[in-house]
Design a protein around this motif. Structure first.
Motif, short mmCIF file in Angstrom:
data_model
loop_
_atom_site.label_atom_id
_atom_site.label_comp_id
_atom_site.label_asym_id
_atom_site.label_seq_id
_atom_site.Cartn_x
_atom_site.Cartn_y
_atom_site.Cartn_z
N SER A 210 -22.63 -56.10 51.35
CA SER A 210 -23.40 -55.22 50.64
C SER A 210 -24.46 -54.32 51.74
O SER A 210 -24.49 -53.12 51.70
CB SER A 210 -24.52 -55.78 49.64
OG SER A 210 -25.56 -55.13 49.13
N THR B 68 -22.19 -51.99 53.87
CA THR B 68 -21.82 -50.87 53.19
C THR B 68 -22.68 -49.68 52.77
O THR B 68 -22.47 -48.75 52.99
CB THR B 68 -21.29 -51.34 51.83
OG1 THR B 68 -19.94 -52.33 51.95
CG2 THR B 68 -20.64 -50.31 50.89
N HIS B 69 -23.92 -50.23 52.70
CA HIS B 69 -25.02 -49.16 52.29
C HIS B 69 -25.25 -48.54 53.88
O HIS B 69 -25.50 -47.19 53.79
CB HIS B 69 -26.19 -49.94 52.17
CG HIS B 69 -26.19 -50.22 50.53
ND1 HIS B 69 -26.35 -49.03 49.67
CD2 HIS B 69 -26.07 -51.23 49.90
CE1 HIS B 69 -26.33 -49.53 48.37
NE2 HIS B 69 -26.04 -50.89 48.48
N LEU C 244 -22.56 -45.98 53.80
CA LEU C 244 -22.71 -44.66 52.99
C LEU C 244 -23.82 -43.80 53.66
O LEU C 244 -23.55 -42.66 53.22
CB LEU C 244 -23.19 -45.36 51.70
CG LEU C 244 -22.25 -46.21 50.95
CD1 LEU C 244 -22.92 -46.89 49.53
CD2 LEU C 244 -21.22 -45.15 50.40
N ASN D 185 -19.34 -43.67 47.10
CA ASN D 185 -19.47 -44.61 46.21
C ASN D 185 -18.21 -44.90 45.61
O ASN D 185 -17.84 -46.17 45.48
CB ASN D 185 -20.56 -44.37 44.86
CG ASN D 185 -19.67 -43.30 44.23
OD1 ASN D 185 -19.34 -42.18 44.57
ND2 ASN D 185 -19.92 -43.63 42.56
N GLN D 186 -17.20 -43.98 45.32
CA GLN D 186 -15.80 -44.39 45.22
C GLN D 186 -14.95 -45.06 46.23
O GLN D 186 -14.27 -46.03 45.77
CB GLN D 186 -15.03 -43.00 44.65
CG GLN D 186 -15.65 -42.53 43.34
CD GLN D 186 -14.96 -41.28 42.95
OE1 GLN D 186 -13.61 -41.04 43.47
NE2 GLN D 186 -15.47 -40.47 42.01
N ALA E 296 -16.48 -48.69 46.29
CA ALA E 296 -15.84 -49.62 45.40
C ALA E 296 -14.42 -49.78 45.49
O ALA E 296 -14.13 -51.08 45.42
CB ALA E 296 -16.26 -48.85 43.93
N MET F 62 -23.99 -52.52 44.94
CA MET F 62 -24.37 -51.07 44.96
C MET F 62 -25.54 -50.84 44.16
O MET F 62 -25.78 -49.45 44.24
CB MET F 62 -22.81 -50.35 44.32
CG MET F 62 -21.72 -50.60 45.15
SD MET F 62 -21.56 -49.97 46.63
CE MET F 62 -21.57 -48.20 46.17
N THR G 67 -25.82 -50.85 41.06
CA THR G 67 -25.37 -49.77 39.81
C THR G 67 -24.85 -50.84 38.72
O THR G 67 -25.06 -52.05 38.93
CB THR G 67 -24.47 -48.81 40.04
OG1 THR G 67 -24.27 -47.88 39.27
CG2 THR G 67 -23.21 -49.61 40.55
N SER H 94 -20.23 -48.31 35.74
CA SER H 94 -20.12 -47.22 36.85
C SER H 94 -19.17 -47.47 38.02
O SER H 94 -18.58 -46.82 38.47
CB SER H 94 -21.62 -46.98 37.61
OG SER H 94 -22.67 -46.41 36.40
N VAL H 95 -19.05 -48.95 38.22
CA VAL H 95 -18.07 -49.14 39.13
C VAL H 95 -16.63 -49.14 38.70
O VAL H 95 -15.89 -48.65 39.23
CB VAL H 95 -18.24 -50.95 39.60
CG1 VAL H 95 -17.18 -51.36 40.16
CG2 VAL H 95 -19.61 -51.09 40.31
N ALA I 288 -15.74 -45.56 38.85
CA ALA I 288 -15.57 -45.11 40.20
C ALA I 288 -14.14 -45.72 40.44
O ALA I 288 -13.52 -45.01 41.21
CB ALA I 288 -16.58 -45.80 41.19
#
Length: 332
Positions: A75, A78-79, A82, A150-151, A154, A172, A174, A178-179, A182
């Motif tokens: 997590s 990944t951020h 991003l 984000n896609q 995911a 994420m 969210t 939403s996941v 995506a």
């Protein structure tokens, strides 16, 4: 029931950076491959991983153990990816810039204003699982670059790393809906851009001896200036790209014209070392230099196979590309 925490986790929370290094070490290689899938550059991947691990170290006191340390690290990292993707934009290939050239462009200048997709050394995939090797194949990494961040995240977290939609939603920050949305959008884009068979499937169907024959045949044809030998290894719709050069070629006539006029013609004498990149066979190319009295590192050619023929050659030009694979800068 009493939960016994990892002693290194306890020490790391108390500020022991050596303990944190030991905690992260078993995951570092797979985290690095994940960063490459997100960013398309081994250098950007290393920077993002360092940034992510620094964030994790500073925030370790907030890790409460509700999830595994692995998912928490993914997590955080990944951020970091991003954030890097938002700053630097997506990586491109020559195919993204315009149509193929139908004849050799011998005076093409490198495009320095483009952030190019880069190769991933095989040594970094030493212990990678099948799904991880597929995820870093050139076709897949190039396709990921067409996805919003984000896609991209995911899809990699779900398809490659096996996290659930609920886990990804928490990572994420969210909703699960939403996941899932995506994932649906990402799969549609990637399906349009990647071939129906992965390189891992193709390589499993070829024995190692045949793969070696293809690679040595490719290298030998360049060294001997053997046009017929090279053409015999290629598919009818073969492509040849050479980032950072913007021009690229598709189909035997155009690729043959390029090969005859440049690598088999005006370039000079070649030598090669076999290597691997992105889970695919690759060849490091060295070009003779009179002033140096040696063959100097020139490019890493990554070969994409279809059956037992070469369907694409991606030549990543530059001495730094070769030395990043731990290979010498020159061959005497």
């Amino acid at each position: 029931m009493t939960v016994i925490e990892d002693p290194d986790l306890v020490r790391a929370r108390a500020g022991d950076d050596a303990a944190f290094t030991r905690l992260v070490a078993p995951l570092r290689r797979e985290l690095h491959a994940h960063c490459y899938g997100m960013l398309g550059s081994v250098h950007d991947a290393e920077d993002a991983l360092q940034d992510g691990l620094l964030r994790a170290w500073k925030a370790l006191a907030t890790f409460e153990g509700r999830s595994s340390l692995r998912s928490w690290l993914y997590s955080v990292v990944t951020h970091a990816c991003l954030d890097a993707a938002r700053r630097r934009g997506r990586r491109a290939t020559p195919v993204d810039l315009g149509p193929a050239s139908d004849h050799a462009v011998v005076d093409s200048a490198p495009r320095t204003d483009v952030a190019w997709l880069g190769p991933y050394p095989e040594a970094l995939l030493a212990d990678a699982r099948h799904e991880q090797r597929e995820a870093v194949e050139l076709a897949f990494v190039a396709a990921y670059q067409h996805l919003p961040g984000n896609q991209r995240a995911a899809l990699l977290l779900f398809e490659v790393l096996g996290f659930s939609a609920a886990e990804i939603a928490e990572m994420m920050r969210t909703s699960r809906a939403s996941v899932n949305s995506a994932l649906q959008r990402a799969r549609a884009v990637v399906a349009e851009k990647v071939p129906p068979r992965t390189q891992q499937q193709t390589l499993r169907e070829l024995d190692d001896a045949r793969v070696r024959e293809i690679v040595t045949g490719f290298s030998g044809a360049l060294e001997r200036r053997d046009t017929d030998g090279l053409v015999a290894l290629l598919t009818e719709d073969v492509t040849w790209t050479m980032p950072p050069l913007p021009h690229w070629y598709q189909g035997l006539p155009a690729v043959t014209d390029w090969a005859v006029r440049v690598p088999l013609g005006s370039c000079g004498a070649w030598r090669h070392l076999t290597t691997g990149a992105n889970g695919q066979p690759a060849v490091a190319c060295y070009l003779w230099d009179d002033a140096a009295g040696a063959h100097l590192a020139w490019a890493v050619n990554v070969l994409t196979l279809r059956g037992d023929r070469i369907a694409a050659v991606t030549s990543f030009l530059g001495r730094d590309q070769v030395t990043a694979f731990g290979l010498p800068a020159a061959l005497p």
